[in-house]
Scaffold this motif. Sequence first.
Motif, PDB file in Angstrom:
ATOM      1  N   LEU A 276       9.083 -11.169  -1.515  1.00  0.00           N
ATOM      2  CA  LEU A 276       9.826 -10.561  -2.617  1.00  0.00           C
ATOM      3  C   LEU A 276       9.876 -11.508  -3.802  1.00  0.00           C
ATOM      4  O   LEU A 276       9.707 -11.116  -4.962  1.00  0.00           O
ATOM      5  N   PHE A 277      10.132 -12.769  -3.505  1.00  0.00           N
ATOM      6  CA  PHE A 277      10.282 -13.774  -4.552  1.00  0.00           C
ATOM      7  C   PHE A 277       8.992 -13.947  -5.339  1.00  0.00           C
ATOM      8  O   PHE A 277       9.006 -14.053  -6.572  1.00  0.00           O
ATOM      9  N   ALA A 278       7.867 -13.992  -4.636  1.00  0.00           N
ATOM     10  CA  ALA A 278       6.588 -14.235  -5.300  1.00  0.00           C
ATOM     11  C   ALA A 278       6.255 -13.126  -6.287  1.00  0.00           C
ATOM     12  O   ALA A 278       5.810 -13.396  -7.413  1.00  0.00           O
ATOM     13  N   VAL A 279       6.460 -11.880  -5.897  1.00  0.00           N
ATOM     14  CA  VAL A 279       6.129 -10.766  -6.793  1.00  0.00           C
ATOM     15  C   VAL A 279       7.003 -10.806  -8.044  1.00  0.00           C
ATOM     16  O   VAL A 279       6.513 -10.670  -9.171  1.00  0.00           O
ATOM     17  N   ALA A 328      -1.845  -9.269  -0.296  1.00  0.00           N
ATOM     18  CA  ALA A 328      -1.675 -10.002   0.954  1.00  0.00           C
ATOM     19  C   ALA A 328      -0.311  -9.781   1.588  1.00  0.00           C
ATOM     20  O   ALA A 328      -0.172  -9.827   2.812  1.00  0.00           O
ATOM     21  N   LYS A 329       0.719  -9.565   0.765  1.00  0.00           N
ATOM     22  CA  LYS A 329       2.091  -9.510   1.265  1.00  0.00           C
ATOM     23  C   LYS A 329       2.743  -8.140   1.102  1.00  0.00           C
ATOM     24  O   LYS A 329       3.958  -8.025   1.235  1.00  0.00           O
ATOM     25  N   PHE A 330       1.955  -7.119   0.817  1.00  0.00           N
ATOM     26  CA  PHE A 330       2.545  -5.813   0.518  1.00  0.00           C
ATOM     27  C   PHE A 330       3.364  -5.302   1.699  1.00  0.00           C
ATOM     28  O   PHE A 330       4.512  -4.870   1.547  1.00  0.00           O
ATOM     29  N   THR A 331       2.792  -5.355   2.885  1.00  0.00           N
ATOM     30  CA  THR A 331       3.496  -4.835   4.071  1.00  0.00           C
ATOM     31  C   THR A 331       4.555  -5.803   4.582  1.00  0.00           C
ATOM     32  O   THR A 331       5.377  -5.427   5.418  1.00  0.00           O
TER      33      THR A 331
END
Length: 523
Positions: A276-279, A328-331
């Motif tokens: 969450l933080f990265a997006v 890479a982190k969607f799910t």
Amino acid sequence: MVAAAALMLDYILNVAVGISAGVGALVSAVPSLHPHILALCLSILGLITVVNLRGVRESGVVLAFPTYIFLACMGSVLVLGLLRVATSGGSPIPRAPLPSPSATLVPASAWLLVRAFASGCTAMTGVEAVSNAVQAFRKPTVKNARLTLGALVLLLSLLLIGIATLTRAYGIVATSPDSPSYQSVLSQLAAAVVGRGWLYYVTIGSTLAILALSANTSFAGFPRLCRLLAQDDYLPHAFATVGRRLVYSIGIVFLAVVAGALLIVFGGITDRLIPLFAVGALLAFTMSQWGMVKHYGLMTDRRGKGKRSVNLVGAVTTGAALAVVLAAKFTDGAWITLVLIGGMIWLFLRVKRHYRFIERLTHAGEPLDVENLHAPVAIVPLTAWSKVTAKALRFALTMSDDVRALHISIDEEEERKVCAEWRRHVELPLAGTDRAVPRLDTIRSPYRRLSGPLLTFLLRTQHDHPEQTVAVIIPELVEAKWYQFFLHNQKAAALKMALLLRGGSRVVVVSVPWYTDEPEEPR
């Protein structure tokens, strides 16, 4: 709106990630605290919130000391570690046992390197807090902000190079935060270089402090961002109000509540919050960079073109990192950030729409209308005869000749008692004067309801007096001490709320306070 929503979410997640990472450093040194990660996170969040509510100057003094301790300890560890690497031919012996590499290690690939680069870009968050808080620096503000930003970038670069070099030299690997034997990279690094002696624990303690208190950048920037949005009517105007300590208290409290909710939902585990933080961080960086590209695009000189090129490279880089993180982190939770940002934009637009509607509704372009003005019908709700009631009744007599007291009784005995007191204290004293005697109306309410019978009485009064306003004069007891508030039933507050919500446009509510330390009124 997209940039504002992304930046707000970035600030919120920065608080949650910073605190959870600090607690992660603590449980690395004291593994017995691992079951209490969430409680520790919430306790630190509460402490930081209280410090920030005290004011910017006080919070700056509190945060300065652990920052210097962290730099001194971490600098000492890195210098000692680099010396040992140099004197051992590049293969130093750890002073403490290190975790073994996991069996799930995979070989390096282009996709892995890209993902690592994208994750590393999120470490840039916090740097923008200096730019956002230029006005909080001492004069000359711009010069001091530039010096601070330059020093920050230099220190971060040195720390990153030192940590990366020693991590490779000592063979340090990441461990799962869900494991009771969890060890952060910094904890392993400090233990490998200096052992688990006093310097190790001071280093971990300063790491805990600096990571947890890194959330202070959000407590400085988030309320200011909310103030800007509130001034443009995209957030409630309360966010633009300065509190008693000259801080935006509403923004600070809101930030603490939302960050606390995220910590609870994700159990205070840093790895669960990172997607969450990265997006949020990368989206905010990308939008700000594209904004600067557009800004410098309006400048035709060579200096403007050069700055535009720099921001264009930054926008492309952070945009590419954002795309990688989403893929890479969607799910793993990145989709939650997109939903939250969309919801925040919808909220901004709804608040803006509401303020525009209120502005159109209340706009008055015509002169004051002074025709057909009539004294109101004054109604005083009455539970029993007292000094509180007497003060409200005296005020009602100054504004209208048509004054009525309304008593809502629960039984016949109570009604007889109130009527007797009314005759003795009101009707008989006023009988020999030229002033109109107020009338007492009684309504039986066997189910002890107050607002329903009162509203019914008001509707009947409005119907009987279509040209007049109905003024409800509410007697209200005001306690001298705050804790005495809980000793009374607060019927006045409940009545005011019911009248404001359901009384109608011709009903005016007037509160007449009687203070418990109020002196006797002159006769």
